[in-house]
Motif scaffolding. Sequence first.
Motif, PDB file in Angstrom:
ATOM      1  N   VAL A   1       0.842  -1.208   0.000  1.00 48.21           N
ATOM      2  CA  VAL A   1       0.000   0.000   0.000  1.00 48.21           C
ATOM      3  C   VAL A   1       0.870   1.247   0.000  1.00 48.21           C
ATOM      4  N   THR A   2       1.900   1.246   0.811  1.00 52.96           N
ATOM      5  CA  THR A   2       2.798   2.401   0.886  1.00 52.96           C
ATOM      6  C   THR A   2       3.483   2.655  -0.451  1.00 52.96           C
ATOM      7  N   ARG A   3       3.878   1.575  -1.116  1.00 52.49           N
ATOM      8  CA  ARG A   3       4.502   1.709  -2.440  1.00 52.49           C
ATOM      9  C   ARG A   3       3.520   2.308  -3.443  1.00 52.49           C
ATOM     10  N   LEU A   4       2.269   1.857  -3.438  1.00 50.02           N
ATOM     11  CA  LEU A   4       1.283   2.378  -4.382  1.00 50.02           C
ATOM     12  C   LEU A   4       0.887   3.807  -4.043  1.00 50.02           C
ATOM     13  N   LYS A   5       0.880   4.133  -2.770  1.00 53.78           N
ATOM     14  CA  LYS A   5       0.646   5.532  -2.379  1.00 53.78           C
ATOM     15  C   LYS A   5       1.712   6.429  -3.002  1.00 53.78           C
ATOM     16  N   SER A   6       2.950   6.017  -2.898  1.00 54.56           N
ATOM     17  CA  SER A   6       4.050   6.803  -3.471  1.00 54.56           C
ATOM     18  C   SER A   6       3.910   6.927  -4.979  1.00 54.56           C
ATOM     19  N   SER A   7       3.498   5.848  -5.624  1.00 54.12           N
ATOM     20  CA  SER A   7       3.341   5.893  -7.083  1.00 54.12           C
ATOM     21  C   SER A   7       2.204   6.826  -7.486  1.00 54.12           C
ATOM     22  N   LEU A   8       1.128   6.874  -6.685  1.00 56.31           N
ATOM     23  CA  LEU A   8      -0.001   7.749  -6.996  1.00 56.31           C
ATOM     24  C   LEU A   8       0.419   9.204  -6.995  1.00 56.31           C
ATOM     25  N   PHE A   9       1.264   9.579  -6.060  1.00 61.34           N
ATOM     26  CA  PHE A   9       1.655  10.979  -5.939  1.00 61.34           C
ATOM     27  C   PHE A   9       2.794  11.368  -6.888  1.00 61.34           C
ATOM     28  N   LYS A  10       3.149  10.459  -7.764  1.00 65.87           N
ATOM     29  CA  LYS A  10       4.054  10.802  -8.859  1.00 65.87           C
ATOM     30  C   LYS A  10       3.274  11.201 -10.109  1.00 65.87           C
ATOM     31  N   VAL A  11       1.953  11.025 -10.061  1.00 67.32           N
ATOM     32  CA  VAL A  11       1.097  11.226 -11.231  1.00 67.32           C
ATOM     33  C   VAL A  11       0.253  12.479 -11.054  1.00 67.32           C
ATOM     34  N   LYS A  12       0.233  13.339 -12.075  1.00 65.85           N
ATOM     35  CA  LYS A  12      -0.687  14.472 -12.073  1.00 65.85           C
ATOM     36  C   LYS A  12      -2.105  13.957 -12.316  1.00 65.85           C
ATOM     37  N   PRO A  13      -3.113  14.548 -11.677  1.00 64.48           N
ATOM     38  CA  PRO A  13      -3.058  15.690 -10.755  1.00 64.48           C
ATOM     39  C   PRO A  13      -2.986  15.299  -9.284  1.00 64.48           C
ATOM     40  N   PHE A  14      -2.833  13.991  -8.996  1.00 64.34           N
ATOM     41  CA  PHE A  14      -2.840  13.556  -7.597  1.00 64.34           C
ATOM     42  C   PHE A  14      -1.708  14.185  -6.805  1.00 64.34           C
ATOM     43  N   ASN A  15      -0.568  14.412  -7.457  1.00 62.48           N
ATOM     44  CA  ASN A  15       0.562  15.028  -6.759  1.00 62.48           C
ATOM     45  C   ASN A  15       0.247  16.446  -6.296  1.00 62.48           C
ATOM     46  N   GLU A  16      -0.727  17.085  -6.953  1.00 65.21           N
ATOM     47  CA  GLU A  16      -1.109  18.454  -6.591  1.00 65.21           C
ATOM     48  C   GLU A  16      -2.168  18.481  -5.489  1.00 65.21           C
ATOM     49  N   PHE A  17      -2.710  17.326  -5.139  1.00 63.70           N
ATOM     50  CA  PHE A  17      -3.772  17.248  -4.135  1.00 63.70           C
ATOM     51  C   PHE A  17      -3.360  16.354  -2.959  1.00 63.70           C
ATOM     52  N   LYS A  18      -2.068  16.216  -2.769  1.00 61.82           N
ATOM     53  CA  LYS A  18      -1.581  15.291  -1.748  1.00 61.82           C
ATOM     54  C   LYS A  18      -2.152  15.602  -0.365  1.00 61.82           C
ATOM     55  N   ASN A  19      -2.300  16.887  -0.054  1.00 63.09           N
ATOM     56  CA  ASN A  19      -2.786  17.274   1.270  1.00 63.09           C
ATOM     57  C   ASN A  19      -4.294  17.135   1.408  1.00 63.09           C
ATOM     58  N   SER A  20      -4.961  16.758   0.335  1.00 57.42           N
ATOM     59  CA  SER A  20      -6.415  16.573   0.360  1.00 57.42           C
ATOM     60  C   SER A  20      -6.797  15.106   0.170  1.00 57.42           C
ATOM     61  N   ILE A  21      -5.839  14.226   0.375  1.00 61.25           N
ATOM     62  CA  ILE A  21      -6.088  12.794   0.209  1.00 61.25           C
ATOM     63  C   ILE A  21      -5.637  12.053   1.460  1.00 61.25           C
ATOM     64  N   ASN A  22      -6.554  11.314   2.045  1.00 57.19           N
ATOM     65  CA  ASN A  22      -6.246  10.449   3.187  1.00 57.19           C
ATOM     66  C   ASN A  22      -6.204   8.996   2.725  1.00 57.19           C
ATOM     67  N   ILE A  23      -5.258   8.253   3.247  1.00 56.33           N
ATOM     68  CA  ILE A  23      -5.112   6.847   2.862  1.00 56.33           C
ATOM     69  C   ILE A  23      -5.021   5.990   4.125  1.00 56.33           C
ATOM     70  N   ARG A  24      -5.913   5.007   4.194  1.00 55.03           N
ATOM     71  CA  ARG A  24      -5.936   4.064   5.313  1.00 55.03           C
ATOM     72  C   ARG A  24      -5.952   2.645   4.762  1.00 55.03           C
ATOM     73  N   ALA A  25      -5.619   1.695   5.629  1.00 59.19           N
ATOM     74  CA  ALA A  25      -5.612   0.288   5.230  1.00 59.19           C
ATOM     75  C   ALA A  25      -6.168  -0.558   6.362  1.00 59.19           C
ATOM     76  N   VAL A  26      -7.034  -1.510   6.024  1.00 56.98           N
ATOM     77  CA  VAL A  26      -7.633  -2.399   7.020  1.00 56.98           C
ATOM     78  C   VAL A  26      -6.844  -3.705   7.060  1.00 56.98           C
ATOM     79  N   LEU A  27      -6.458  -4.129   8.230  1.00 57.60           N
ATOM     80  CA  LEU A  27      -5.680  -5.364   8.381  1.00 57.60           C
ATOM     81  C   LEU A  27      -6.639  -6.542   8.544  1.00 57.60           C
TER      82      LEU A  27
END
Length: 408
Positions: A181-207
Amino acid sequence: MAQKIIFEEYFEEATLRFDYHHAGTDTTEVIYPEEYSKEKYWSGSKKHLISPFDYGKYKVVVKDAKTKTIIYSNGYSTLFMEWQTTPEAKKIRKSYYESVNVPFPKNKIILEINSIDKSQKWTNIYSEEIDPANYFIKNENAFTYKVEEIQVNNSPNKALDILFLPEGYTENEMDKFIADVTRLKSSLFKVKPFNEFKNSINIRAVLAPSKESGTDIPGEGIWKKTALNTNFYTFDSERYLTTKDIKSIKDIAGVSYYDQIYILVNTDKYGGGAIYNFYNLCTSDNEFTEEVFSHEFGHGLAWLADEYYYDDDMSSFYDTTLEPREENITTLVNFDKKWKNKLPKKLEFPTKASPKNLTKIGVYEGGGYTSKGVYRAFQECKMKSNSTKEYCEVCEETIVKVLEYYSE
């Protein structure tokens, strides 16, 4: 001017979840109610209660029972809708389990589900008055799984909340799940426009562990005991990875806030799938995982159409006498609503795919699974192939609108 809906006047900060069975054939559909539940979390916007987007095949609408005022609406799509386009749907009746979330009402409401037909006319297919005081509304937590906060930058009501669910990860593989999940989070924020909205995106994971690793691969005779019962070979397409087990998905997701559910499947096989405002899936360890991850999210978050096409055309998927409702393809029937105003005055029409036009906006024929009669804005886009890591300008602008909607 539309009436402004004040959240606190009509709703509690909790979720009313409606589970139902969606049944029919290729030309018929009916809703059979299953149950209502009250869930602890509401992560949707409290400012934008009436969706501004005409996206999705279905729309859930909530009305105040006394005044008949619309106080909430949201669009979505379903796997049943896709099944209706298959040859099987012409031969048999079938039902799919589905579920929608709305904010929990303070007073009696009317909940409606509307469907848009092939002529693009909205029709009501289900309506029911609901009393929030009804003691048959379930008020219990099915699970108590731990929720890992990968990135939480804002309050749930002012952010896009992405919730990752593990599929085919055993108890001993939870560390791998969090790392994936952490790896995919990093990949998402390499892509426009998600990189411009990083502070408006919360990411959680259920174990939420599975008993076995992997997923079902029916075409290879592989069946695994997993939490969400995903499988390849959906509708006989080897790479199409989905699940019909919506109840398990929603029961597990109910332990957290979420606007978008992303199911991460523990396998290196190529594939994925996404259904608008329903769920997203991709596999964890394929060489194209990062590309598939964001491609599928384009479907699930912003209702972007596939821009690729086949030699064996699926020409029946889009009616070329009507304008597609997705933002990133056109049949030119009502091109004024799409990217026509972005085109240069002198433009080859349709625009020829060539190296010199590789980065130029135009009207390139081929998209929506067919090579004729459906057009896209750019030669290459993340919604067309894995060869590019970027969304085209039209897709990017559509995603921006959706991200702004969640973050305001």
